[in-house]
Scaffold this active site. Structure first.
Site, PDB file in Angstrom:
ATOM      1  N   ASN A  11       0.850  -1.181   0.000  1.00 46.06           N
ATOM      2  CA  ASN A  11       0.000   0.000   0.000  1.00 46.06           C
ATOM      3  C   ASN A  11       0.897   1.246   0.000  1.00 46.06           C
ATOM      4  OD1 ASN A  11      -1.423   2.288   1.120  1.00 46.06           O
ATOM      5  ND2 ASN A  11      -3.106   0.885   1.572  1.00 46.06           N
ATOM      6  N   HIS A  14       0.919   6.190   1.877  1.00 47.11           N
ATOM      7  CA  HIS A  14       1.647   7.152   2.710  1.00 47.11           C
ATOM      8  C   HIS A  14       2.858   7.762   2.022  1.00 47.11           C
ATOM      9  CE1 HIS A  14      -1.299   6.666   5.644  1.00 47.11           C
ATOM     10  NE2 HIS A  14      -1.057   5.380   5.822  1.00 47.11           N
ATOM     11  N   HIS A  47      -5.490   3.687  -1.949  1.00 49.38           N
ATOM     12  CA  HIS A  47      -6.835   4.041  -1.475  1.00 49.38           C
ATOM     13  C   HIS A  47      -7.187   5.451  -1.934  1.00 49.38           C
ATOM     14  CE1 HIS A  47      -9.666   4.370   2.299  1.00 49.38           C
ATOM     15  NE2 HIS A  47     -10.300   4.566   1.160  1.00 49.38           N
ATOM     16  N   ARG A  49      -9.381   8.089  -1.325  1.00 45.27           N
ATOM     17  CA  ARG A  49     -10.372   8.500  -0.322  1.00 45.27           C
ATOM     18  C   ARG A  49     -11.232   9.628  -0.855  1.00 45.27           C
ATOM     19  NH1 ARG A  49      -9.097   6.604   5.081  1.00 45.27           N
ATOM     20  NH2 ARG A  49     -10.855   7.918   5.633  1.00 45.27           N
ATOM     21  N   ARG A  53      -7.080  12.675   0.681  1.00 46.58           N
ATOM     22  CA  ARG A  53      -6.032  13.120   1.623  1.00 46.58           C
ATOM     23  C   ARG A  53      -4.659  12.573   1.260  1.00 46.58           C
ATOM     24  NH1 ARG A  53      -7.874   9.977   7.049  1.00 46.58           N
ATOM     25  NH2 ARG A  53      -9.773  11.067   6.516  1.00 46.58           N
ATOM     26  N   GLU A  74      -8.411   0.608  -3.265  1.00 45.51           N
ATOM     27  CA  GLU A  74      -9.319   0.638  -2.115  1.00 45.51           C
ATOM     28  C   GLU A  74     -10.263   1.807  -2.300  1.00 45.51           C
ATOM     29  OE1 GLU A  74      -7.135   0.897   1.498  1.00 45.51           O
ATOM     30  OE2 GLU A  74      -6.139  -1.004   1.180  1.00 45.51           O
ATOM     31  N   THR A 105     -17.971  -1.926  15.005  1.00 48.25           N
ATOM     32  CA  THR A 105     -17.086  -1.466  16.083  1.00 48.25           C
ATOM     33  C   THR A 105     -15.656  -1.968  15.859  1.00 48.25           C
ATOM     34  OG1 THR A 105     -17.934  -3.328  17.342  1.00 48.25           O
ATOM     35  CG2 THR A 105     -18.766  -1.168  17.942  1.00 48.25           C
ATOM     36  N   GLU A 155     -11.185  -9.191   2.785  1.00 48.83           N
ATOM     37  CA  GLU A 155      -9.920  -8.875   3.444  1.00 48.83           C
ATOM     38  C   GLU A 155     -10.223  -8.723   4.926  1.00 48.83           C
ATOM     39  OE1 GLU A 155      -7.177  -6.197   1.577  1.00 48.83           O
ATOM     40  OE2 GLU A 155      -6.547  -5.364   3.508  1.00 48.83           O
ATOM     41  N   HIS A 198      -3.940  -4.457   7.587  1.00 50.75           N
ATOM     42  CA  HIS A 198      -4.042  -3.300   8.468  1.00 50.75           C
ATOM     43  C   HIS A 198      -3.187  -3.512   9.717  1.00 50.75           C
ATOM     44  CE1 HIS A 198      -5.434   0.370  10.328  1.00 50.75           C
ATOM     45  NE2 HIS A 198      -5.975   0.674   9.168  1.00 50.75           N
TER      46      HIS A 198
HETATM   47  N1  PXP Z   1      -5.976  -3.050   3.877  1.00 53.19           N
HETATM   48  C1  PXP Z   1      -6.929  -2.085   3.920  1.00 53.19           C
HETATM   49  C2  PXP Z   1      -8.296  -2.420   3.429  1.00 53.19           C
HETATM   50  C3  PXP Z   1      -6.627  -0.793   4.372  1.00 53.19           C
HETATM   51  O1  PXP Z   1      -7.579   0.151   4.394  1.00 53.19           O
HETATM   52  C4  PXP Z   1      -5.310  -0.509   4.772  1.00 53.19           C
HETATM   53  C5  PXP Z   1      -4.954   0.867   5.237  1.00 53.19           C
HETATM   54  O2  PXP Z   1      -5.068   1.762   4.198  1.00 53.19           O
HETATM   55  C6  PXP Z   1      -4.356  -1.527   4.692  1.00 53.19           C
HETATM   56  C7  PXP Z   1      -4.720  -2.793   4.270  1.00 53.19           C
HETATM   57  C8  PXP Z   1      -2.930  -1.293   5.065  1.00 53.19           C
HETATM   58  O3  PXP Z   1      -2.837  -0.979   6.415  1.00 53.19           O
HETATM   59  P1  PXP Z   1      -1.449  -0.469   7.001  1.00 53.19           P
HETATM   60  O4  PXP Z   1      -1.140   0.819   6.281  1.00 53.19           O
HETATM   61  O5  PXP Z   1      -1.728  -0.296   8.446  1.00 53.19           O
HETATM   62  O6  PXP Z   1      -0.434  -1.527   6.710  1.00 53.19           O
END
Ligand code: PXP
Length: 259
Positions: A11, A14, A47, A49, A53, A74, A105, A155, A198
């Site tokens: 991913n 960032h 992703h 969004r 962002r 995503e 939650t 996922e 995640h």
């Molecule tokens: N999978 C999904 C569906 C996510 O939304 C994210 C975060 O954007 C990730 C995986 C990756 O999570 P992390 O950045 O914490 O490794």
């Protein structure tokens, strides 16, 4: 069951976060995607969004046009995002919650309460040849709902487990782990492909790779952080090695061969 080689999705959100902190074009998420692919990523995840962002529309367009690796986009299950995905045609789309009311939650998509909204989105993306996954907690009712929607994949949200591990909350970590293991088995028994992601780091990625039903991990934040210290390529190589070690344990346990 025979455990297939586990896929690693990187991913790159960032990298875009860092770019957007300064404005301008650097660092370029597309460069990170190319580098990740060279270092062993099987797919790239980004992703888009609603508030843009980090990843922006032109990032998605460039990733689809210029990257050889499959793109996993995503997205929220909104009209706007569905139209963008149908236009861009990424290899895969992972439907994620963006607003409070869309999530449970545990933080995953509340498929149960949104089946009617999600059904046409899952169908439209699927009809366009885009492989859909639903980002959900490892609760059986949510998994069953995903199967009813005929989504090919889920996922499993690993954030709660990873937080508990990191914070040393051993009992919570064990409970979350058992739920993930049970959810993965249950989803597999319903014919769903099982991904997870995640909050994963080397240790949690290695451990989750010991679950034979899991075929793909999507990892971002930890690796982009590691990249500051050891470089992205090296971080990805270490992650790949950790996952392969976890999967090797399945092979030794079951005496089957890694495909
Ligand atoms: N999978 C999904 C569906 C996510 O939304 C994210 C975060 O954007 C990730 C995986 C990756 O999570 P992390 O950045 O914490 O490794």
């Amino acid at each position: 069951m025979s455990a297939p080689k586990i896929r690693l999705g990187i991913n790159i959100d960032h990298v875009a976060t860092l770019r957007n902190a300064r404005g301008g074009v650097l660092p370029d998420p597309l460069r990170a995607a190319h580098l990740a692919a060279e270092a062993g990523a099987d797919n790239i995840t980004a992703h888009l969004r609603e508030d843009r962002r980090h990843i922006r529309d032109d990032d998605i367009a460039r990733l689809v046009a210029e990257l050889d690796s499959p793109l996993n986009m995503e997205m929220a299950a909104t009209e706007e995002m569905t139209a963008i995905a149908l236009e861009a045609k990424p290899h895969a789309a992972c439907l994620v919650p963006e607003r409070r009311e869309e999530r449970t939650t545990e933080g995953g998509l509340d498929v149960l309460s949104q089946e009617a909204t999600l059904a046409p989105v899952v169908a439209a993306l699927g009809d366009a040849g885009i492989r859909v996954s639903l980002f959900i907690g490892a609760e059986r009712p949510q998994i069953a709902a995903a199967a009813r929607l005929s989504a090919p994949a889920i996922e499993i949200h690993t954030g709660g487990w990873c937080d508990a591990v990191t914070e040393g909350r051993d009992k919570d970590a064990e409970r979350e782990w058992q739920a993930i293991a049970d959810g993965a088995r249950y989803a597999d028994s319903l014919g769903l492909e099982v991904h997870a992601g995640h909050g994963l780091d080397y240790d949690t990625a290695k451990k989750i790779s010991t679950l034979p039903e899991i075929v793909e991990l999507n990892i971002g934040h930890f690796l982009i952080g590691e990249a500051v210290f050891i470089g992205l390529a090296e971080a990805i190589r270490r992650m790949r090695a950790a996952m392969d070690k976890g999967r090797e344990a399945v092979r030794l346990r079951e005496g089957d061969s890694v495909a």
